[in-house]
Design a protein around this motif. Structure first.
Motif, PDB file in Angstrom:
ATOM      1  N   GLU A 378       9.848   3.878   3.145  1.00 26.60           N
ATOM      2  CA  GLU A 378      10.131   2.669   3.938  1.00 26.60           C
ATOM      3  C   GLU A 378       8.895   1.780   3.999  1.00 26.60           C
ATOM      4  O   GLU A 378       8.976   0.559   3.826  1.00 26.60           O
ATOM      5  CB  GLU A 378      10.590   3.059   5.357  1.00 26.60           C
ATOM      6  CG  GLU A 378      12.074   3.391   5.406  1.00 26.60           C
ATOM      7  CD  GLU A 378      12.493   4.156   6.665  1.00 26.60           C
ATOM      8  OE1 GLU A 378      11.603   4.487   7.494  1.00 26.60           O
ATOM      9  OE2 GLU A 378      13.690   4.433   6.791  1.00 26.60           O
ATOM     10  N   GLU A 379       7.751   2.425   4.217  1.00 21.68           N
ATOM     11  CA  GLU A 379       6.485   1.690   4.241  1.00 21.68           C
ATOM     12  C   GLU A 379       6.239   1.005   2.882  1.00 21.68           C
ATOM     13  O   GLU A 379       5.812  -0.151   2.828  1.00 21.68           O
ATOM     14  CB  GLU A 379       5.343   2.659   4.596  1.00 21.68           C
ATOM     15  CG  GLU A 379       3.930   2.186   4.327  1.00 21.68           C
ATOM     16  CD  GLU A 379       3.437   1.111   5.298  1.00 21.68           C
ATOM     17  OE1 GLU A 379       4.065   0.946   6.352  1.00 21.68           O
ATOM     18  OE2 GLU A 379       2.433   0.431   4.954  1.00 21.68           O
ATOM     19  N   ASP A 382       8.433  -1.972   2.573  1.00 17.15           N
ATOM     20  CA  ASP A 382       7.913  -2.999   3.462  1.00 17.15           C
ATOM     21  C   ASP A 382       6.721  -3.726   2.831  1.00 17.15           C
ATOM     22  O   ASP A 382       6.624  -4.950   2.874  1.00 17.15           O
ATOM     23  CB  ASP A 382       7.499  -2.313   4.773  1.00 17.15           C
ATOM     24  CG  ASP A 382       7.334  -3.316   5.885  1.00 17.15           C
ATOM     25  OD1 ASP A 382       8.284  -4.099   6.079  1.00 17.15           O
ATOM     26  OD2 ASP A 382       6.258  -3.325   6.522  1.00 17.15           O
ATOM     27  N   ARG A 383       5.832  -2.954   2.227  1.00 17.91           N
ATOM     28  CA  ARG A 383       4.654  -3.569   1.611  1.00 17.91           C
ATOM     29  C   ARG A 383       5.052  -4.450   0.423  1.00 17.91           C
ATOM     30  O   ARG A 383       4.508  -5.537   0.237  1.00 17.91           O
ATOM     31  CB  ARG A 383       3.696  -2.484   1.099  1.00 17.91           C
ATOM     32  CG  ARG A 383       2.939  -1.791   2.201  1.00 17.91           C
ATOM     33  CD  ARG A 383       1.833  -0.945   1.576  1.00 17.91           C
ATOM     34  NE  ARG A 383       1.427   0.124   2.468  1.00 17.91           N
ATOM     35  CZ  ARG A 383       0.571   1.087   2.122  1.00 17.91           C
ATOM     36  NH1 ARG A 383       0.072   1.122   0.898  1.00 17.91           N
ATOM     37  NH2 ARG A 383       0.235   2.027   2.982  1.00 17.91           N
ATOM     38  N   LYS A 385       7.767  -6.028   0.005  1.00 21.21           N
ATOM     39  CA  LYS A 385       8.364  -7.246   0.558  1.00 21.21           C
ATOM     40  C   LYS A 385       7.262  -8.184   1.076  1.00 21.21           C
ATOM     41  O   LYS A 385       7.225  -9.361   0.771  1.00 21.21           O
ATOM     42  CB  LYS A 385       9.316  -6.871   1.707  1.00 21.21           C
ATOM     43  CG  LYS A 385      10.360  -7.938   1.996  1.00 21.21           C
ATOM     44  CD  LYS A 385      11.319  -7.499   3.110  1.00 21.21           C
ATOM     45  CE  LYS A 385      12.013  -6.177   2.797  1.00 21.21           C
ATOM     46  NZ  LYS A 385      12.849  -5.705   3.910  1.00 21.21           N
ATOM     47  N   ARG A 386       6.322  -7.601   1.847  1.00 24.46           N
ATOM     48  CA  ARG A 386       5.288  -8.392   2.489  1.00 24.46           C
ATOM     49  C   ARG A 386       4.381  -9.089   1.476  1.00 24.46           C
ATOM     50  O   ARG A 386       3.976 -10.217   1.647  1.00 24.46           O
ATOM     51  CB  ARG A 386       4.438  -7.479   3.385  1.00 24.46           C
ATOM     52  CG  ARG A 386       4.304  -8.032   4.776  1.00 24.46           C
ATOM     53  CD  ARG A 386       3.583  -7.113   5.757  1.00 24.46           C
ATOM     54  NE  ARG A 386       3.707  -5.692   5.531  1.00 24.46           N
ATOM     55  CZ  ARG A 386       2.657  -4.863   5.494  1.00 24.46           C
ATOM     56  NH1 ARG A 386       1.428  -5.320   5.611  1.00 24.46           N
ATOM     57  NH2 ARG A 386       2.849  -3.561   5.340  1.00 24.46           N
TER      58      ARG A 386
END
Ligand SMILES: *Cc1c(COP(=O)(O)O)cnc(C)c1O
Length: 390
Positions: A378-379, A382-383, A385-386
């Motif tokens: 998940e992390e 998220d990264r 995407k960010r």
């Protein structure tokens, strides 16, 4: 004195991941929290019943001696029984089964038994590197069989040059496949058997992922095909199915003369597998399989999380039916898988394996191993995407 390596060492192609390894080290030293999705090594522990069987067997002095090089009769019988149960294939435990110190060991040694200097081995590309390197170490010539997406990542046997086919001694295949995650049906194995009988080639099917499948898919054995045993062997491993990569135990089964050749090499190179580990492997194959099912459920959740997440970002990722990898085209506008992996690492601290590291036909792809916990995946999403990596 000037140290000179043998030519066979000079013939080993440069290690393509060396530069990435250096970058990982550099990032780690900078304090970056690396999410490593490049290792094909399950992060889950070996099931408890197997560890306990090792502990018990390690205490018995009878197991402290040299083992028999081919494997204990009890272990070989367990393997034959497992093949009968699992694939409905019958094997003679005396002649058609051999224990290995991990399947890599057998794969690396088989060319020594059948390849003379300059002889050809047909190897898939992209692939697990040992088929090619084992051939090179034996003085042979690996010839690539491209695995193309439009062909379901299976080699197109009709495209193999007739002269080369006639000269080839060994043909390596691997399904469910690492790195492409492709699976093969018996129909394909049948084509391989026909091709290999016609051209008098030994088939080595590397099959460490037959038990690592999803959604009810059951992978077949190459030896289920009629006459397969006349020309081939199959390599198996306990490493992936039972999270035993560090234990070093696997096996090869099939044609007795091929196995005798491999055995002849091994007899003179190693002295077999520690018996306590063979007892643990018996427990793995004969004991309860609920941990395997539980672990595959974990890998399925990770697969779904990662595939759905990457698709949401517009990446073109398929859900594999087997293995614990994802294999997908690097996102536009990237052309080089090394450049993509390197940008991914530099911008997000995530490591994925550039496809070209598995062979030139792996260019344009990347392999993501699902060997991290859900929270870490998940992390990672998220990264990605960010940092708006595309
Ligand atoms: C992991 C792996 C192996 C090696 O397994 P060991 O039994 O641990 O040596 C062999 N072939 C493929 C394709 C693999 O992914």
């Amino acid at each position: 004195m000037e140290m000179r390596y043998a030519n066979r060492i000079d013939r080993i192609p440069p290690y393509l991941f060396a530069e990435i390894d250096r970058e990982i080290e550099r990032k780690k030293n900078e304090g970056v929290d690396i999410i490593n999705l490049s290792v094909g090594d399950p992060d889950l522990p070996t099931p408890r019943n197997i560890v306990e069987r090792l502990q018990e067997a390690a205490r018995d002095p009878a197991n402290h001696r040299y083992p028999s090089y081919a494997g204990m009769p009890a272990f070989r019988k367990t393997i034959a029984d497992w093949y009968r149960r699992r694939f409905n294939v019958s094997l003679d435990p005396e002649e058609e089964v051999i224990a290995l110190i991990g399947s890599k060991e057998g794969i690396a040694h088989i060319p020594l038994a059948f390849i003379n200097s300059g002889d050809i081995a047909l190897v898939p590309d992209p692939a697990y590197p040992v088929y090619k390197i084992g051939t090179i170490l034996a003085g042979g010539e690996p010839i690539a069989m491209p695995l193309m997406e439009e062909n379901g990542f299976k080699p197109d046997l009709e495209k193999i040059d007739r002269e080369i086919a006639k000269k080839a001694k060994i043909l390596f295949i691997n399904y469910p496949n690492n790195p492409t995650t492709a699976t093969a049906e018996l129909e394909f194995f049948r084509e391989v058997v026909d091709f290999s009988i016609d051209n008098e080639i030994i088939v080595c099917h590397d099959a460490p992922y037959t038990e690592m499948t999803f959604n009810g898919y059951k992978a077949g054995s190459f030896l289920e095909v009629r006459n397969a045993k006349d020309i081939g062997i199959e390599f198996h491993s306990l490493s992936k199915t039972y999270n035993m990569t560090g234990w070093r135990i696997g096996f090869a089964v099939g044609n007795s003369e091929v196995l005798a050749g491999l055995g002849k090499v091994k007899e003179n190179v190693d002295s077999g597998v520690f018996q306590a580990i063979q007892y643990a492997a018996i427990e793995a194959l004969e004991g309860p399989q609920d941990t395997v099912r539980k672990n595959m459920k974990i890998f399925r959740e990770r697969r779904d999380l990662m595939v759905d997440g990457l698709r949401d970002l517009g990446w073109n990722v398929e859900k594999p039916r087997a293995t614990f990898y994802l294999w997908f085209r690097i996102p536009e506008p990237y052309k080089s898988s090394i450049k993509f992996s390197s940008d991914l690492l530099n911008k997000t601290g995530i490591v994925m394996t550039p496809g070209v590291g598995f062979g030139s036909y792996g260019e344009g792809y990347v392999r993501c191993a699902l060997t991290q916990k859900k929270e870490r995946l998940e992390e990672a999403l998220d990264r990605i995407k960010r940092f708006n990596l595309r």
